[in-house]
Design a protein around this motif. Structure first.
Motif, short mmCIF file in Angstrom:
data_model
loop_
_atom_site.label_atom_id
_atom_site.label_comp_id
_atom_site.label_asym_id
_atom_site.label_seq_id
_atom_site.Cartn_x
_atom_site.Cartn_y
_atom_site.Cartn_z
N GLY A 9 36.11 36.79 42.40
CA GLY A 9 36.90 37.98 42.09
C GLY A 9 36.09 39.25 42.33
N THR A 63 39.61 36.74 45.97
CA THR A 63 40.33 38.01 46.09
C THR A 63 40.32 38.42 47.56
N PHE A 65 42.54 38.59 51.57
CA PHE A 65 43.48 37.91 52.46
C PHE A 65 42.81 36.72 53.13
N THR A 78 38.64 46.84 45.89
CA THR A 78 38.58 45.68 44.99
C THR A 78 37.34 44.85 45.30
N ILE A 81 34.89 42.85 51.45
CA ILE A 81 34.67 41.67 52.30
C ILE A 81 34.71 42.13 53.76
N ASP A 104 43.14 34.35 45.56
CA ASP A 104 42.96 34.03 44.13
C ASP A 104 44.26 34.00 43.34
N GLY A 131 42.68 44.78 40.37
CA GLY A 131 43.82 45.18 41.19
C GLY A 131 45.06 44.51 40.62
N ILE A 132 46.10 44.39 41.46
CA ILE A 132 47.27 43.59 41.08
C ILE A 132 47.42 42.53 42.16
N GLY A 133 47.31 41.27 41.75
CA GLY A 133 47.53 40.18 42.69
C GLY A 133 48.80 39.45 42.31
C1 BMX Z 1 43.86 43.19 45.75
C2 BMX Z 1 43.57 42.23 46.91
C3 BMX Z 1 44.29 40.90 46.61
C4 BMX Z 1 43.92 40.34 45.23
C5 BMX Z 1 44.19 41.39 44.15
C6 BMX Z 1 43.73 40.96 42.76
C7 BMX Z 1 41.43 42.53 48.08
C8 BMX Z 1 39.94 42.34 48.08
N1 BMX Z 1 42.13 42.03 47.04
O1 BMX Z 1 45.22 43.50 45.79
O2 BMX Z 1 44.00 39.95 47.61
O3 BMX Z 1 44.66 39.16 44.98
O4 BMX Z 1 43.51 42.61 44.50
O5 BMX Z 1 42.34 40.76 42.79
O6 BMX Z 1 41.94 43.11 49.02
P1 BMX Z 1 41.42 40.78 41.49
O7 BMX Z 1 40.01 40.71 41.99
O8 BMX Z 1 41.76 42.03 40.73
O9 BMX Z 1 41.84 39.56 40.72
#
Ligand code: BMX
Length: 279
Positions: A9, A63, A65, A78, A81, A104, A131-133
């Motif tokens: 994460g 976390t 794509f 977030t 990568i 994730d 973030g919001i996943g």
């Molecule tokens: C972002 C994105 C999603 C991820 C979400 C929750 C990135 C690195 N991440 O929208 O792929 O599922 O955050 O991630 O682009 P978390 O780390 O807050 O759980």
């Protein structure tokens, strides 16, 4: 057979040995944001040291794509990568075992579907944290690719990302705008004590989540939405969201329920997927 499950994460990485019966052991290490993926994987390898030889395959929930075993950031804020990182081939070379990789939140959606609040039925899962996943299970199948990346939908006139207007990061920034040094947890605590500035932040965040749930219902009409993540599970959030969702014509609002697997949803979900893939 056991699976080594790794959930990377934006702030921490969870490494676990998982059997069909559940989590046998787990270790959490920080995701050192400045290090990059080679180092993050080496840290996971070190953390998994005690279980060497005890797992037949690896499941990665990350976390960002994931497509064809390659990994990229959608929102580099977030986690940064690098584009198109060859995640599965690197892990297979490092650990000498076959691996699968999935986003994730999609992995967590599968976990809640198979083992948690979904009770084997279809669902949309939302995690509101850094973030919001999200993840979508329809007709018993997980949609992969971009499906469920609800944090990247836009909010308001200026086209800000939704996750930049709801998440823990946003709450802390809003608090600062009100002259308060508070992280999301402190914002919730202040709101519970009746401080107006904090109540406004919590209310605005809940309003946006409720709107998202309504849009999800209109797009997919799932039997339930499962809410997780540090913010999603914070005291009172689900009740507020429910209260802000009126019926849609003759249709009752979609039931919104609490995630049951907590921080383990991702590792349990990806371990289940790996078990299926390697059986
Ligand atoms: C972002 C994105 C999603 C991820 C979400 C929750 C990135 C690195 N991440 O929208 O792929 O599922 O955050 O991630 O682009 P978390 O780390 O807050 O759980």
């Amino acid at each position: 057979k056991a699976i080594l499950a790794v959930d990377i994460g934006g702030t921490k990485t969870l490494v676990a040995l998982v059997r069909a019966s559940g989590v046998v052991g787990e270790v959490t290490v920080p995701t050192r944001r400045e290090d990059g993926p080679d180092r993050w994987l080496e840290a996971a390898l070190v953390a998994a040291g005690p279980w060497r030889g005890r797992f037949s395959g690896i499941g990665l929930a990350v976390t960002g794509f994931v497509r064809d075993g390659r990994w990229s950031a959608m929102n580099p804020a977030t986690l940064g990568i690098p584009p198109d990182y060859p995640l599965v081939s690197r892990v297979e070379a490092l650990f000498s075992r076959p691996a699968i990789a999935v986003n994730d939140a999609q992995a967590a959606a599968w976990g809640e579907h198979a083992l948690g609040a979904g009770q084997g039925e279809d669902l949309v899962f939302l995690t509101i944290s850094t973030g919001i996943g999200g993840g979508i299970v329809l007709n018993g199948r997980l949609r992969e690719g971009l499906a469920g990346h609800f944090g990247l939908t836009t909010e308001g006139e200026d086209g800000d990302l939704l996750e930049d207007r709801v998440s823990g990061r946003w709450m802390a920034a809003e608090a600062r705008r009100h002259g308060q040094a508070a992280d999301a947890r402190q914002v919730f605590a202040s709101a519970a004590m009746g401080e107006a500035w904090a109540m406004d932040i919590v209310a605005a965040s809940a309003r946006r989540v409720a709107r998202l749930c309504r849009n999800i219902q209109l797009a997919l009409d799932p039997p339930r939405i499962v809410l997780g993540g540090g913010i999603g599970l914070a005291e009172g959030v689900i009740d507020r969201v429910r209260a802000l969702m009126p019926p849609l014509g003759p249709v009752a609002p979609v039931p919104v329920c609490r995630a049951e697997l907590g921080v383990r949803a991702g590792i349990l979900g990806v371990a289940d997927m790996a078990r299926i893939a390697f059986s």
